[in-house]
Design a protein around this motif. Structure first.
Motif, mmCIF file in Angstrom:
data_model
loop_
_atom_site.group_PDB
_atom_site.id
_atom_site.type_symbol
_atom_site.label_atom_id
_atom_site.label_comp_id
_atom_site.label_asym_id
_atom_site.label_seq_id
_atom_site.Cartn_x
_atom_site.Cartn_y
_atom_site.Cartn_z
ATOM 1 N N THR A 9 90.060 -12.992 -3.183
ATOM 2 C CA THR A 9 89.349 -12.195 -4.304
ATOM 3 C C THR A 9 88.023 -11.679 -3.705
ATOM 4 O O THR A 9 87.669 -10.342 -3.799
ATOM 5 C CB THR A 9 89.186 -12.684 -5.503
ATOM 6 N N LEU A 10 87.326 -12.536 -3.110
ATOM 7 C CA LEU A 10 85.981 -12.096 -2.782
ATOM 8 C C LEU A 10 85.924 -11.179 -1.441
ATOM 9 O O LEU A 10 85.148 -10.231 -1.532
ATOM 10 C CB LEU A 10 84.851 -13.331 -2.259
ATOM 11 N N LEU A 11 86.897 -11.480 -0.558
ATOM 12 C CA LEU A 11 86.865 -10.439 0.467
ATOM 13 C C LEU A 11 87.653 -9.026 -0.251
ATOM 14 O O LEU A 11 86.901 -7.843 0.395
ATOM 15 C CB LEU A 11 88.104 -10.972 1.479
ATOM 16 N N ALA A 12 88.398 -9.166 -1.153
ATOM 17 C CA ALA A 12 88.829 -7.897 -1.706
ATOM 18 C C ALA A 12 87.731 -7.003 -2.267
ATOM 19 O O ALA A 12 87.427 -5.717 -2.031
ATOM 20 C CB ALA A 12 89.764 -8.004 -2.728
ATOM 21 N N ASN A 104 74.258 -16.206 -3.305
ATOM 22 C CA ASN A 104 74.893 -14.938 -3.047
ATOM 23 C C ASN A 104 76.224 -15.098 -2.821
ATOM 24 O O ASN A 104 77.165 -14.279 -3.236
ATOM 25 C CB ASN A 104 74.260 -13.642 -2.348
ATOM 26 N N PHE A 105 76.495 -16.127 -2.018
ATOM 27 C CA PHE A 105 77.709 -16.315 -1.257
ATOM 28 C C PHE A 105 78.367 -17.477 -1.649
ATOM 29 O O PHE A 105 79.257 -17.744 -2.174
ATOM 30 C CB PHE A 105 77.613 -16.049 0.313
ATOM 31 N N CYS A 106 77.662 -18.648 -1.250
ATOM 32 C CA CYS A 106 78.254 -19.902 -1.282
ATOM 33 C C CYS A 106 78.258 -20.338 -2.698
ATOM 34 O O CYS A 106 79.274 -21.077 -3.114
ATOM 35 C CB CYS A 106 77.364 -21.116 -0.875
ATOM 36 N N PHE A 107 77.366 -20.032 -3.866
ATOM 37 C CA PHE A 107 77.511 -20.291 -5.181
ATOM 38 C C PHE A 107 78.893 -19.999 -5.817
ATOM 39 O O PHE A 107 79.710 -20.601 -6.204
ATOM 40 C CB PHE A 107 76.441 -19.692 -5.915
ATOM 41 N N PRO A 108 79.449 -18.571 -5.618
ATOM 42 C CA PRO A 108 80.771 -18.187 -5.895
ATOM 43 C C PRO A 108 82.074 -18.764 -5.446
ATOM 44 O O PRO A 108 82.861 -19.410 -5.970
ATOM 45 C CB PRO A 108 80.723 -16.690 -5.891
ATOM 46 N N ALA A 224 74.461 -14.357 -14.743
ATOM 47 C CA ALA A 224 74.646 -15.316 -13.766
ATOM 48 C C ALA A 224 76.125 -15.038 -13.125
ATOM 49 O O ALA A 224 76.457 -15.307 -11.937
ATOM 50 C CB ALA A 224 74.506 -16.686 -14.176
ATOM 51 N N GLN A 225 77.031 -15.076 -14.043
ATOM 52 C CA GLN A 225 78.523 -15.014 -13.648
ATOM 53 C C GLN A 225 78.877 -13.655 -12.745
ATOM 54 O O GLN A 225 79.461 -13.623 -11.890
ATOM 55 C CB GLN A 225 79.519 -14.880 -14.802
ATOM 56 N N ALA A 226 77.955 -12.636 -12.974
ATOM 57 C CA ALA A 226 78.174 -11.498 -12.345
ATOM 58 C C ALA A 226 77.261 -11.384 -11.061
ATOM 59 O O ALA A 226 77.534 -10.605 -10.110
ATOM 60 C CB ALA A 226 77.036 -10.039 -12.990
ATOM 61 N N ASN A 227 76.660 -12.479 -10.570
ATOM 62 C CA ASN A 227 76.043 -12.689 -9.387
ATOM 63 C C ASN A 227 77.040 -12.680 -8.055
ATOM 64 O O ASN A 227 77.104 -11.959 -6.969
ATOM 65 C CB ASN A 227 75.228 -13.919 -9.267
#
Length: 331
Positions: A9-12, A104-108, A224-227
């Motif tokens: 999903t993140l790659l998308a 920005n990356f590892c958190f999600p 925060a969820q939008a990060n």
């Protein structure tokens, strides 16, 4: 399959950001709007929510020191190994070769793979890492290469020399003024970074055993969820394929030099750090994080080259996603 769904999903989202830019739905410079949103709003809110909703033990400050160590260690090595390269190439390598994209990356990613509890070691690691990426690495690069922070590098006639010319002041008053200017530059670099300031405030509150009212994280949680979404979208908007052999070489140099450091830090995390398996697994994932978003910011300011820094971040993000997913399955 569920372990792969979140990274895919993140790659998308990265792909959507890139496609929207290529189809002119987003402009070439629109990423700067998302940058400001991420740096000044979504990431600080994610930091506050993490500290306010989860217990952060003071002993985890050792993780912050580890994050500081991992962030700073590559810089002198990159400075030494590039000593025969032109100053512009050295600056690009040093700005993008050190530091990690944690908030920005590892958190999600880690929240999706390991659950919300993984954000505790993630936040503590990022305290040390943030010292590096928010200002430390940029200031060290400028000092070592004698770059004037007030002007873009192309206005300083860099040529092919490995550093810019520098003449140390001989007059005592001039040296004193130079030291004051350096201290002002360091203070400005750190304390104008909203994520860094947020970490400092939350660490002070943690050490003082002060707890925020619960309504604060409840109000900030949607932001925060939008990060994760905003960060991945920004990565896609920044991405641009290399157009010359030199650009390809610069990107490959950053990627290939980051890999051995990532392996080293991952091995230290798993075999040496004195924490439980879940925390050490989180630290391994943090060691595999891509280049920092701040690297794109400083590459833009110093080198006017955010596009290649963005491509570095995109490539290392894809590698990081694959590596972190593999770690989650294997460990």
């Amino acid at each position: 399959m569920s372990a792969l769904l979140h990274p895919l999903t993140l790659l998308a989202i990265i792909l959507v950001g890139y496609i929207f830019k290529r189809t002119h739905i987003f402009g070439q410079r629109d990423y700067r709007v998302i940058q400001r949103i991420v740096f000044n709003l979504t990431l600080p809110c994610a930091i506050i929510v993490s500290f306010a909703t989860r217990e952060h033990d003071n002993t985890l400050l050792w993780i912050s020191l580890f994050g500081l160590f991992c962030g700073f260690l590559p810089t002198p090595f990159l400075f030494w190994i590039s000593r025969k390269r032109p100053v512009r190439e050295r600056a690009f390598l040093m700005l993008n070769g050190a530091g990690f994209n944690i908030g920005n990356f590892c958190f999600p990613v880690m929240q999706g793979l390991l659950g919300p509890a993984s954000l505790v070691p993630g936040a503590m690691f990022d305290v040390g890492n943030c010292v590096v990426v928010s200002a430390g690495n940029n200031l060290l690069t400028q000092r070592l290469l004698h770059i004037d922070p007030e002007r873009p590098l192309h206005e300083q006639n860099p040529g092919s020399a490995p550093t810019l010319p520098y003449r140390k002041p001989t007059d005592p008053d001039a040296r004193r003024l130079a030291r004051r200017a350096t201290l002002r530059s360091i203070a400005k670099g750190f304390f104008t970074s909203v994520p860094f300031d947020t970490y400092i405030i939350m660490i002070v509150l943690m050490l003082a055993n002060v707890h925020l009212p619960q309504w604060i994280p409840q109000v900030l949680d949607p932001v925060a969820q939008a990060n994760g979404f905003c960060s991945m979208l920004m990565v896609g908007m920044l991405m641009e394929l290399p157009s010359t052999k030199l650009e390809t070489t610069e990107v490959l140099r950053v990627v290939l030099l980051r890999i051995p450091f990532a392996i080293l830090f991952a091995l230290i995390s798993w075999y040496i750090m004195p924490f439980d398996d879940i925390t050490r697994k989180a630290l391994v994932m943090l060691s595999l994080a891509p280049t920092s978003v701040f690297g794109t910011l400083f590459s833009d300011r110093v080198l006017d080259n955010a596009r290649m820094a963005g491509f570095c971040m995109s490539i290392t993000a894809i590698i990081g996603l694959a590596a972190m997913t593999g770690v989650n399955i294997l460990l």
